[in-house]
Write a protein that holds these residues in place. Structure first.
Motif, PDB file in Angstrom:
ATOM      1  N   ASN A   1       0.807  -1.228   0.000  1.00 36.62           N
ATOM      2  CA  ASN A   1       0.000   0.000   0.000  1.00 36.62           C
ATOM      3  C   ASN A   1       0.837   1.274   0.000  1.00 36.62           C
ATOM      4  O   ASN A   1       0.294   2.373   0.010  1.00 36.62           O
ATOM      5  N   CYS A   2       2.145   1.134   0.011  1.00 38.09           N
ATOM      6  CA  CYS A   2       3.020   2.314   0.106  1.00 38.09           C
ATOM      7  C   CYS A   2       2.791   3.239  -1.097  1.00 38.09           C
ATOM      8  O   CYS A   2       2.758   2.797  -2.245  1.00 38.09           O
ATOM      9  N   ILE A   3       2.631   4.536  -0.813  1.00 38.51           N
ATOM     10  CA  ILE A   3       2.411   5.513  -1.890  1.00 38.51           C
ATOM     11  C   ILE A   3       3.658   6.382  -2.107  1.00 38.51           C
ATOM     12  O   ILE A   3       3.591   7.409  -2.778  1.00 38.51           O
TER      13      ILE A   3
ATOM     14  N   CYS B   1       6.903  10.387   4.058  1.00 40.62           N
ATOM     15  CA  CYS B   1       6.698  10.820   5.455  1.00 40.62           C
ATOM     16  C   CYS B   1       7.622  10.037   6.392  1.00 40.62           C
ATOM     17  O   CYS B   1       8.235  10.605   7.300  1.00 40.62           O
ATOM     18  N   CYS B   2       7.715   8.703   6.167  1.00 37.77           N
ATOM     19  CA  CYS B   2       8.556   7.882   7.052  1.00 37.77           C
ATOM     20  C   CYS B   2      10.010   8.298   6.916  1.00 37.77           C
ATOM     21  O   CYS B   2      10.748   8.379   7.906  1.00 37.77           O
ATOM     22  N   TYR B   3      10.433   8.588   5.690  1.00 37.17           N
ATOM     23  CA  TYR B   3      11.827   8.963   5.439  1.00 37.17           C
ATOM     24  C   TYR B   3      12.136  10.299   6.144  1.00 37.17           C
ATOM     25  O   TYR B   3      13.207  10.485   6.703  1.00 37.17           O
TER      26      TYR B   3
ATOM     27  N   PHE C   1       4.209   7.415  11.918  1.00 36.91           N
ATOM     28  CA  PHE C   1       3.792   8.533  11.068  1.00 36.91           C
ATOM     29  C   PHE C   1       3.366   8.152   9.653  1.00 36.91           C
ATOM     30  O   PHE C   1       2.993   9.028   8.875  1.00 36.91           O
ATOM     31  N   CYS C   2       3.406   6.859   9.315  1.00 42.38           N
ATOM     32  CA  CYS C   2       2.991   6.483   7.953  1.00 42.38           C
ATOM     33  C   CYS C   2       1.492   6.748   7.773  1.00 42.38           C
ATOM     34  O   CYS C   2       0.672   6.198   8.501  1.00 42.38           O
ATOM     35  N   PRO C   3       1.102   7.576   6.805  1.00 42.41           N
ATOM     36  CA  PRO C   3      -0.334   7.879   6.628  1.00 42.41           C
ATOM     37  C   PRO C   3      -1.136   6.709   6.069  1.00 42.41           C
ATOM     38  O   PRO C   3      -2.356   6.771   6.028  1.00 42.41           O
TER      39      PRO C   3
HETATM   40 FE1  SF4 Z   1       5.301   4.433   2.107  1.00 42.96          FE
HETATM   41 FE2  SF4 Z   1       6.744   5.561   4.057  1.00 42.96          FE
HETATM   42 FE3  SF4 Z   1       4.733   6.963   2.892  1.00 42.96          FE
HETATM   43 FE4  SF4 Z   1       4.189   4.891   4.524  1.00 42.96          FE
HETATM   44  S1  SF4 Z   1       5.191   6.815   5.104  1.00 42.96           S
HETATM   45  S2  SF4 Z   1       3.265   5.327   2.517  1.00 42.96           S
HETATM   46  S3  SF4 Z   1       5.905   3.473   4.071  1.00 42.96           S
HETATM   47  S4  SF4 Z   1       6.660   6.235   1.928  1.00 42.96           S
END
Ligand code: SF4
Length: 331
Positions: free
Chosen positions: A162-164, A168-170, A229-231
């Protein structure tokens, strides 16, 4: 209701340094932060720059820091931010250079995604491929057709596909803060997703071997920020932990991280205690021990001298039982 938006501004072509600019916005029911920024751009200041596209939390373009947290602007309600913080403060994502205002340079992020080879490797001729492969009449080769549950089984993790790629995680990753070259949570979650896919023909485990190099799976500091924090509700840190297990099971143990874990498990399995000197030697070898000497000397001065031989703890039978249950005896 009127509310205040305080936005980071920086145009490297004309500004010496970044600054903040404030705007007053009139809200409407259900207004998102992206709605507010678009209203500012349309009605007050056309120079305010930010990325956006789908407005449905699908494309990941509008990720930015909102009141200090990396979020999708299109998914963030103005009302809940105002309730908590009294205003909207918008900043560009962290851990990437700023191009202009709220826009960051994504190249470093996507270069890391490319490094894990985010596609099926090898010829598509394995058993699993054919099991899910549906040929239409008259076709020799067709695209595979999957039901959702089958796809989830194929990728080993319900969430990772489901990663878009919103970053945000980075942006929140403590590992990247400490080491700019660390691959980061999104790339490693993707590595896990492909390494579990039975259609993939990575026979030599090259993804996992590459991912075990410095700046890969063993450099995660387990701060859990990616999960928090992953949306899209993905847990990259869980995927990374599974990659650790997978690397050890497949004897990909050349990295310091793997050696460290194996040595800790061995020490506890033998005595119930952590033999810190042995763990340091197993992890870093002689060079590592020499590096650790100043720290060991400092600890010794404070009376923290490790025993030459560790005594077995009295509940050792429980540890042995736990190891047997977890099938850790041979590791
Ligand atoms: Fe993908 Fe990271 Fe965004 Fe979650 S926060 S959707 S793992 S890039």
């Amino acid at each position: 209701m009127e509310f205040k938006v305080r936005s980071y501004r920086f145009n490297p072509e004309i500004d010496d340094k970044p600054y903040y600019k404030e705007y007053i916005v009139q809200d409407f029911p259900g207004m998102t932060v992206l709605n507010a920024l678009m209203k500012i751009k349309a009605e007050t200041d056309g120079t305010l720059s930010f990325r956006r596209s789908c407005r449905s939390a699908i494309c990941g373009s509008c990720a930015m820091k909102i009141n200090g947290i990396s979020k999708l602007a299109c998914k963030t309600q103005v009302s809940s931010e105002i309730e908590k913080f009294g205003m909207i403060k918008s900043n560009p994502l962290f851990n990437m250079p700023v191009v202009r205002d709220l826009i960051v340079d994504q190249e470093i992020f996507f270069d890391k995604i490319k490094k894990i080879k985010p596609y099926l490797l090898g010829q598509r001729d394995n058993e699993e491929y054919h099991r899910f492969h549906v040929l239409r009449e008259g076709e020799k080769i067709a695209q595979p057709v999957y039901h959702k549950s089958e796809f989830q089984n194929l990728t080993g993790n319900d969430d990772a596909p489901n990663c878009i790629l919103c970053e945000c995680c980075y942006s929140e990753c403590g590992g990247v803060v400490g080491n700019k070259n660390y691959l980061g949570p999104a790339a490693l979650a993707k590595l896990y997703r492909y390494s579990e896919d039975p259609r993939d023909n990575d026979k030599n485990g090259s993804r996992l071997v590459n991912g075990s190099q410095p700046e890969g799976i063993w450099d995660c500091i387990h701060c859990q920020a990616c999960e928090e924090f992953c949306p899209k509700g993905i847990s990259p840190v869980k995927a990374i932990t599974k990659l650790h297990e997978k690397a050890i099971k497949n004897s990909i143990t050349f990295s310091k991280g793997a050696k460290h874990i194996i040595s800790i498990a061995k020490s506890i399995g033998e005595t119930g205690r952590l033999d810190e000197v042995k763990v340091a030697a197993d992890t870093g070898g002689i060079a590592g021990l020499i590096n650790d000497l100043p720290m060991a000397f400092g600890a010794g001065l404070k009376g923290k001298i490790p025993p030459i031989r560790l005594k077995l703890i009295k509940d050792m039978d429980d540890i042995r039982l736990a190891y047997k249950e977890l099938d850790l005896e041979e590791k």
